[in-house]
Design an enzyme around this catalytic site. Structure first.
Site, PDB file in Angstrom:
ATOM      1  N   SER A 176     -24.394 -18.883 -20.338  1.00 47.48           N
ATOM      2  CA  SER A 176     -24.473 -17.461 -19.979  1.00 47.48           C
ATOM      3  C   SER A 176     -25.707 -16.821 -20.604  1.00 47.48           C
ATOM      4  CB  SER A 176     -23.233 -16.744 -20.522  1.00 47.48           C
ATOM      5  OG  SER A 176     -23.442 -15.357 -20.544  1.00 47.48           O
ATOM      6  N   GLU A 203     -25.601 -14.369 -22.143  1.00 46.52           N
ATOM      7  CA  GLU A 203     -25.167 -13.754 -23.404  1.00 46.52           C
ATOM      8  C   GLU A 203     -25.594 -14.594 -24.606  1.00 46.52           C
ATOM      9  OE1 GLU A 203     -22.769 -10.894 -24.020  1.00 46.52           O
ATOM     10  OE2 GLU A 203     -22.579 -10.264 -21.929  1.00 46.52           O
ATOM     11  N   TYR A 224     -18.358 -14.185 -27.897  1.00 40.60           N
ATOM     12  CA  TYR A 224     -18.464 -14.934 -26.628  1.00 40.60           C
ATOM     13  C   TYR A 224     -19.835 -15.601 -26.517  1.00 40.60           C
ATOM     14  CZ  TYR A 224     -19.325 -15.525 -21.583  1.00 40.60           C
ATOM     15  OH  TYR A 224     -19.675 -16.014 -20.348  1.00 40.60           O
TER      16      TYR A 224
HETATM   17  P1  NAP Z   1     -13.743 -15.939 -14.402  1.00 38.71           P
HETATM   18  O1  NAP Z   1     -13.541 -15.505 -12.980  1.00 38.71           O
HETATM   19  O2  NAP Z   1     -13.531 -14.942 -15.476  1.00 38.71           O
HETATM   20  O3  NAP Z   1     -12.788 -17.192 -14.646  1.00 38.71           O
HETATM   21  C1  NAP Z   1     -12.634 -17.866 -15.857  1.00 38.71           C
HETATM   22  C2  NAP Z   1     -11.862 -19.138 -15.563  1.00 38.71           C
HETATM   23  O4  NAP Z   1     -11.597 -19.849 -16.765  1.00 38.71           O
HETATM   24  C3  NAP Z   1     -10.507 -18.885 -14.874  1.00 38.71           C
HETATM   25  O5  NAP Z   1     -10.321 -19.881 -13.888  1.00 38.71           O
HETATM   26  C4  NAP Z   1      -9.546 -19.071 -16.036  1.00 38.71           C
HETATM   27  O6  NAP Z   1      -8.248 -19.429 -15.637  1.00 38.71           O
HETATM   28  C5  NAP Z   1     -10.223 -20.228 -16.746  1.00 38.71           C
HETATM   29  N1  NAP Z   1      -9.749 -20.438 -18.109  1.00 38.71           N
HETATM   30  C6  NAP Z   1      -9.656 -19.534 -19.100  1.00 38.71           C
HETATM   31  N2  NAP Z   1      -9.166 -20.129 -20.207  1.00 38.71           N
HETATM   32  C7  NAP Z   1      -8.952 -21.417 -19.904  1.00 38.71           C
HETATM   33  C8  NAP Z   1      -8.458 -22.534 -20.616  1.00 38.71           C
HETATM   34  N3  NAP Z   1      -8.046 -22.438 -21.887  1.00 38.71           N
HETATM   35  N4  NAP Z   1      -8.375 -23.742 -19.977  1.00 38.71           N
HETATM   36  C9  NAP Z   1      -8.749 -23.855 -18.679  1.00 38.71           C
HETATM   37  N5  NAP Z   1      -9.197 -22.828 -17.933  1.00 38.71           N
HETATM   38  C10 NAP Z   1      -9.316 -21.630 -18.554  1.00 38.71           C
HETATM   39  O7  NAP Z   1     -15.196 -16.572 -14.570  1.00 38.71           O
HETATM   40  P2  NAP Z   1     -16.513 -16.396 -13.676  1.00 38.71           P
HETATM   41  O8  NAP Z   1     -16.969 -14.985 -13.737  1.00 38.71           O
HETATM   42  O9  NAP Z   1     -16.328 -17.068 -12.382  1.00 38.71           O
HETATM   43  O10 NAP Z   1     -17.549 -17.223 -14.542  1.00 38.71           O
HETATM   44  C11 NAP Z   1     -17.532 -18.640 -14.488  1.00 38.71           C
HETATM   45  C12 NAP Z   1     -18.141 -19.205 -15.753  1.00 38.71           C
HETATM   46  O11 NAP Z   1     -19.472 -18.746 -15.884  1.00 38.71           O
HETATM   47  C13 NAP Z   1     -17.448 -18.821 -17.032  1.00 38.71           C
HETATM   48  O12 NAP Z   1     -17.578 -19.903 -17.921  1.00 38.71           O
HETATM   49  C14 NAP Z   1     -18.237 -17.633 -17.518  1.00 38.71           C
HETATM   50  O13 NAP Z   1     -18.113 -17.492 -18.920  1.00 38.71           O
HETATM   51  C15 NAP Z   1     -19.633 -18.042 -17.109  1.00 38.71           C
HETATM   52  N6  NAP Z   1     -20.548 -16.955 -16.804  1.00 38.71           N
HETATM   53  C16 NAP Z   1     -20.199 -15.983 -15.946  1.00 38.71           C
HETATM   54  C17 NAP Z   1     -21.100 -14.992 -15.645  1.00 38.71           C
HETATM   55  C18 NAP Z   1     -20.757 -13.900 -14.663  1.00 38.71           C
HETATM   56  O14 NAP Z   1     -21.488 -12.909 -14.615  1.00 38.71           O
HETATM   57  N7  NAP Z   1     -19.731 -14.052 -13.853  1.00 38.71           N
HETATM   58  C19 NAP Z   1     -22.379 -15.006 -16.201  1.00 38.71           C
HETATM   59  C20 NAP Z   1     -22.717 -16.056 -17.041  1.00 38.71           C
HETATM   60  C21 NAP Z   1     -21.805 -17.032 -17.326  1.00 38.71           C
HETATM   61  P3  NAP Z   1      -7.101 -18.304 -15.320  1.00 38.71           P
HETATM   62  O15 NAP Z   1      -7.301 -17.940 -13.867  1.00 38.71           O
HETATM   63  O16 NAP Z   1      -5.852 -19.016 -15.588  1.00 38.71           O
HETATM   64  O17 NAP Z   1      -7.353 -17.142 -16.245  1.00 38.71           O
END
Ligand code: NAP
Length: 342
Positions: A126, A128, A151
């Site tokens: 990320s 971040e 985070y």
């Molecule tokens: P998101 O919609 O918030 O989803 C997070 C996922 O992680 C969900 O499927 C959640 O499952 C799962 N999860 C949480 N804890 C877990 C655990 N202990 N074991 C297994 N699964 C777990 O994420 P996103 O926005 O699509 O982002 C995807 C990835 O990119 C993440 O790693 C995020 O940190 C990173 N990221 C996102 C952004 C952004 O702007 N979106 C930017 C940079 C990086 P549940 O459905 O059960 O909660």
């Protein structure tokens, strides 16, 4: 038609995991997606994928579950999308954030190393990890890591482990240093979706809106949408486009990390303006700052310079913040109507 390759998506219920599955199905992949154990079987982002992909259970805190699924499917590509992904929650849950977001990816890398070492791995890093960097307007792959919240620090640890696994074991692991990316599938924990949903609720005059992370109605009884720091800025792109970059990284000859962004940044106020204007409202009449929603530390203003991705992957963004907020607001109006909100 015979399926070409097997992809394992860890965190299939996420915004990105669900779009990535859509994308990989168009490429004729066999897609295996993991979700963590839960008492509910309703996962809105993947309802449309049921019957098209294989669902397994795995948790980033549980090595055995990751080992099992990797051993069983011998995937060609592993995408670790899962994380405790909400920076704002990471102050309240620093230990859990470390367990899941920092150590979780290492459990994935270890499972691949032991049971399927030829698999190519994508790790969701990320922007971040650069949250505390001052004085750099356009971040690229060489920008020194300096995170300033639990985070970001957890993501930074996992990010540095990517290179460790490449150099120590010759594994094919790529880190996507993704700037913020949003969509109608974004969770309500995040500001863009709060804004699009808030604008939609106010436009439709919804009396019982969805609740926010404080357990309060997203829009209060005075018709006000509560947000944190309105001057904070982000580089926002469209998640549906960002998953293409994840796949492209794993198709290259050599594993590398890439910055994925739009190289623009806008404030929360701008995002409010884009969403509220789209439905004929003035955001200043409807948005208030709630002190309880301020982060203890903000990240610095920065834009994601995607020139390496453009040069080597042929990837560039097509949707920018204004259009994105409009897509999300229109979608939330449809969502509230479809789900019977009044
Ligand atoms: P998101 O919609 O918030 O989803 C997070 C996922 O992680 C969900 O499927 C959640 O499952 C799962 N999860 C949480 N804890 C877990 C655990 N202990 N074991 C297994 N699964 C777990 O994420 P996103 O926005 O699509 O982002 C995807 C990835 O990119 C993440 O790693 C995020 O940190 C990173 N990221 C996102 C952004 C952004 O702007 N979106 C930017 C940079 C990086 P549940 O459905 O059960 O909660």
């Amino acid at each position: 038609m015979k399926q070409s390759k097997t992809a394992l998506i860890i965190g299939i219920t996420s915004q990105d995991g669900s779009y990535l599955a859509d994308f990989l199905l168009t490429k004729n992949y066999k897609v295996v997606g993991t979700l963590r154990r839960s008492t509910t079987m309703h996962h809105e982002n993947i309802e449309h994928l049921k019957g098209k992909i294989i669902i397994e259970s795995a948790d980033l805190t549980d090595s055995e579950s990751l080992n099992n699924v990797i051993q069983k499917y011998q995937p060609d590509e592993v995408y670790n999308i899962a994380a405790q992904s909400v920076p704002a929650d990471s102050w309240n849950q620093p230990f859990y954030t470390g367990e899941v977001t920092a150590l979780g990816p290492v459990r994935v890398f270890e499972a691949v190393r032991r049971f399927c070492p030829k698999a190519r791995v994508y790790q969701a890093t990320s922007r971040e990890i650069l949250g505390g960097v001052e004085g750099i307007e356009h971040a690229n792959e060489k920008t020194p890591i300096f995170a300033n919240n639990p985070y970001g620090i957890a993501k930074a640890y996992a990010h540095m482990m990517i290179d460790c696994y490449r150099k120590s074991y010759g594994m094919f692991v790529c880190g996507g240093i993704l700037f913020n990316h949003e969509s109608p599938r974004r969770s309500l924990h995040f500001v863009t979706r709060k804004i699009s949903m808030g604008a939609a609720c106010i436009k439709l005059g919804i009396q019982t809106p969805p609740i926010n992370e404080l357990g309060q109605p997203l829009v209060d009884s005075n018709g006000k949408l509560h947000l944190g720091d309105l001057n904070a800025t982000r580089d926002w792109g469209y998640a549906k486009e960002y998953v293409d970059a994840m796949w492209l990284m794993l198709q290259q000859e050599k594993p590398k990390d890439y910055v994925i962004g739009t190289n623009t940044s806008y404030s929360i106020k701008d995002a409010c303006d884009f969403a509220f204007s789209h439905v004929g409202l003035n955001w200043e009449d409807h948005v208030v700052t709630n002190q309880a929603l301020l982060r203890p530390t903000e990240i610095t203003d920065m834009k994601g310079d995607f020139s390496l991705a453009e040069k080597e992957l042929g990837w560039k963004p097509r949707t920018y913040a204004k259009q994105l907020m409009e897509i999300m607001t229109t979608s939330d109006i449809e969502w509230l109507t479809k789900n019977g909100y009044k």
